[in-house]
Scaffold this motif. Structure first.
Motif, PDB file in Angstrom:
ATOM      1  N   ASP A 157      -6.721  -7.158  -0.398  1.00 18.82           N
ATOM      2  CA  ASP A 157      -6.156  -6.020   0.325  1.00 18.82           C
ATOM      3  C   ASP A 157      -5.086  -6.417   1.352  1.00 18.82           C
ATOM      4  OD1 ASP A 157      -8.084  -7.325   1.819  1.00 18.82           O
ATOM      5  OD2 ASP A 157      -8.746  -5.526   2.866  1.00 18.82           O
ATOM      6  N   VAL A 158      -4.662  -7.695   1.336  1.00 17.86           N
ATOM      7  CA  VAL A 158      -3.661  -8.182   2.284  1.00 17.86           C
ATOM      8  C   VAL A 158      -2.474  -8.747   1.496  1.00 17.86           C
ATOM      9  CG1 VAL A 158      -3.200  -9.812   4.149  1.00 17.86           C
ATOM     10  CG2 VAL A 158      -5.466  -8.781   3.945  1.00 17.86           C
ATOM     11  N   THR A 159      -1.267  -8.337   1.864  1.00 15.39           N
ATOM     12  CA  THR A 159      -0.087  -8.873   1.193  1.00 15.39           C
ATOM     13  C   THR A 159       0.226 -10.264   1.732  1.00 15.39           C
ATOM     14  OG1 THR A 159       1.482  -8.003   2.813  1.00 15.39           O
ATOM     15  CG2 THR A 159       0.900  -6.553   0.956  1.00 15.39           C
ATOM     16  N   TRP A 160       0.966 -11.041   0.970  1.00 15.75           N
ATOM     17  CA  TRP A 160       1.280 -12.407   1.399  1.00 15.75           C
ATOM     18  C   TRP A 160       2.115 -12.429   2.665  1.00 15.75           C
ATOM     19  CZ3 TRP A 160       6.169 -14.401   1.825  1.00 15.75           C
ATOM     20  CH2 TRP A 160       7.195 -13.728   1.168  1.00 15.75           C
ATOM     21  N   THR A 161       2.867 -11.363   2.929  1.00 16.73           N
ATOM     22  CA  THR A 161       3.681 -11.330   4.137  1.00 16.73           C
ATOM     23  C   THR A 161       2.835 -11.110   5.393  1.00 16.73           C
ATOM     24  OG1 THR A 161       4.113  -8.979   3.807  1.00 16.73           O
ATOM     25  CG2 THR A 161       5.756 -10.529   2.959  1.00 16.73           C
ATOM     26  N   GLU A 162       1.614 -10.607   5.209  1.00 13.82           N
ATOM     27  CA  GLU A 162       0.723 -10.370   6.341  1.00 13.82           C
ATOM     28  C   GLU A 162      -0.387 -11.412   6.429  1.00 13.82           C
ATOM     29  OE1 GLU A 162      -0.630  -6.559   5.160  1.00 13.82           O
ATOM     30  OE2 GLU A 162       1.011  -5.500   6.117  1.00 13.82           O
ATOM     31  N   CYS A 163      -0.536 -12.203   5.431  1.00 10.57           N
ATOM     32  CA  CYS A 163      -1.662 -13.129   5.321  1.00 10.57           C
ATOM     33  C   CYS A 163      -1.476 -14.344   6.233  1.00 10.57           C
ATOM     34  CB  CYS A 163      -1.787 -13.577   3.870  1.00 10.57           C
ATOM     35  SG  CYS A 163      -3.348 -14.332   3.476  1.00 10.57           S
ATOM     36  N   ARG A 201       0.292 -24.454   4.069  1.00 10.21           N
ATOM     37  CA  ARG A 201       0.282 -24.150   2.634  1.00 10.21           C
ATOM     38  C   ARG A 201       1.035 -22.848   2.365  1.00 10.21           C
ATOM     39  NH1 ARG A 201      -5.757 -23.836   1.231  1.00 10.21           N
ATOM     40  NH2 ARG A 201      -5.691 -22.695   3.178  1.00 10.21           N
ATOM     41  N   ILE A 202       1.371 -22.650   1.120  1.00  8.78           N
ATOM     42  CA  ILE A 202       2.143 -21.489   0.678  1.00  8.78           C
ATOM     43  C   ILE A 202       1.190 -20.432   0.139  1.00  8.78           C
ATOM     44  CG2 ILE A 202       3.891 -20.697  -0.976  1.00  8.78           C
ATOM     45  CD1 ILE A 202       4.830 -23.675  -1.037  1.00  8.78           C
ATOM     46  N   PRO A 203       1.386 -19.165   0.509  1.00 12.29           N
ATOM     47  CA  PRO A 203       0.566 -18.118  -0.109  1.00 12.29           C
ATOM     48  C   PRO A 203       0.890 -18.056  -1.609  1.00 12.29           C
ATOM     49  CG  PRO A 203       1.815 -17.236   1.753  1.00 12.29           C
ATOM     50  CD  PRO A 203       2.296 -18.626   1.504  1.00 12.29           C
ATOM     51  N   PHE A 204      -0.128 -18.126  -2.444  1.00 13.85           N
ATOM     52  CA  PHE A 204       0.091 -18.140  -3.890  1.00 13.85           C
ATOM     53  C   PHE A 204       0.845 -16.900  -4.354  1.00 13.85           C
ATOM     54  CE2 PHE A 204      -1.355 -17.430  -8.317  1.00 13.85           C
ATOM     55  CZ  PHE A 204      -0.798 -18.562  -8.881  1.00 13.85           C
ATOM     56  N   ASP A 205       0.636 -15.777  -3.688  1.00 14.24           N
ATOM     57  CA  ASP A 205       1.298 -14.529  -4.079  1.00 14.24           C
ATOM     58  C   ASP A 205       2.815 -14.601  -3.984  1.00 14.24           C
ATOM     59  OD1 ASP A 205      -1.213 -13.537  -4.517  1.00 14.24           O
ATOM     60  OD2 ASP A 205      -1.251 -12.251  -2.748  1.00 14.24           O
ATOM     61  N   VAL A 206       3.344 -15.559  -3.238  1.00 15.81           N
ATOM     62  CA  VAL A 206       4.798 -15.733  -3.161  1.00 15.81           C
ATOM     63  C   VAL A 206       5.363 -15.976  -4.561  1.00 15.81           C
ATOM     64  CG1 VAL A 206       6.613 -17.297  -2.346  1.00 15.81           C
ATOM     65  CG2 VAL A 206       4.846 -16.514  -0.777  1.00 15.81           C
ATOM     66  N   LEU A 207       4.566 -16.604  -5.419  1.00 13.27           N
ATOM     67  CA  LEU A 207       5.037 -16.899  -6.769  1.00 13.27           C
ATOM     68  C   LEU A 207       5.164 -15.646  -7.636  1.00 13.27           C
ATOM     69  CD1 LEU A 207       3.132 -20.203  -7.539  1.00 13.27           C
ATOM     70  CD2 LEU A 207       5.386 -19.875  -6.526  1.00 13.27           C
ATOM     71  N   ASP A 208       4.686 -14.515  -7.143  1.00 13.75           N
ATOM     72  CA  ASP A 208       4.838 -13.251  -7.872  1.00 13.75           C
ATOM     73  C   ASP A 208       6.178 -12.577  -7.594  1.00 13.75           C
ATOM     74  OD1 ASP A 208       2.405 -13.318  -9.206  1.00 13.75           O
ATOM     75  OD2 ASP A 208       1.340 -12.292  -7.584  1.00 13.75           O
TER      76      ASP A 208
END
Length: 73
Positions: free
Chosen positions: A28-34, A43-50
């Motif tokens: 329920d949290v976007t990578w920009t808010e995580c 580390r890099i939020p994995f969702d960035v790869l989307d």
């Protein structure tokens, strides 16, 4: 060499060193808010790869590798 971005993302996620370089945000949290409050997180939020930008970087890298291969032949 895999050219399919979703397949590459899956291979990254399954890699033994995945947690060393990436982390996953709660659903329920976007990578920009995580983890914006944790300044020690490197580390890099994995969702960035989307993002489209991540896929574009991947495709540009593949194209550069192919051009280099052709040049060497």
């Amino acid at each position: 060499m895999t050219r399919d971005w979703p397949a590459v993302q899956l291979r990254i996620k399954e890699h033994p060193d995945f947690l060393q370089y990436f982390y996953e945000c709660p659903e329920d949290v976007t990578w920009t808010e995580c983890d914006l409050n944790d300044v020690s997180e490197t580390r890099i939020p994995f969702d960035v790869l989307d993002t489209n930008e991540a896929e574009t970087v991947f495709k540009n890298h593949i194209n550069a590798l192919q051009q280099e291969e052709k040049r060497l032949e």
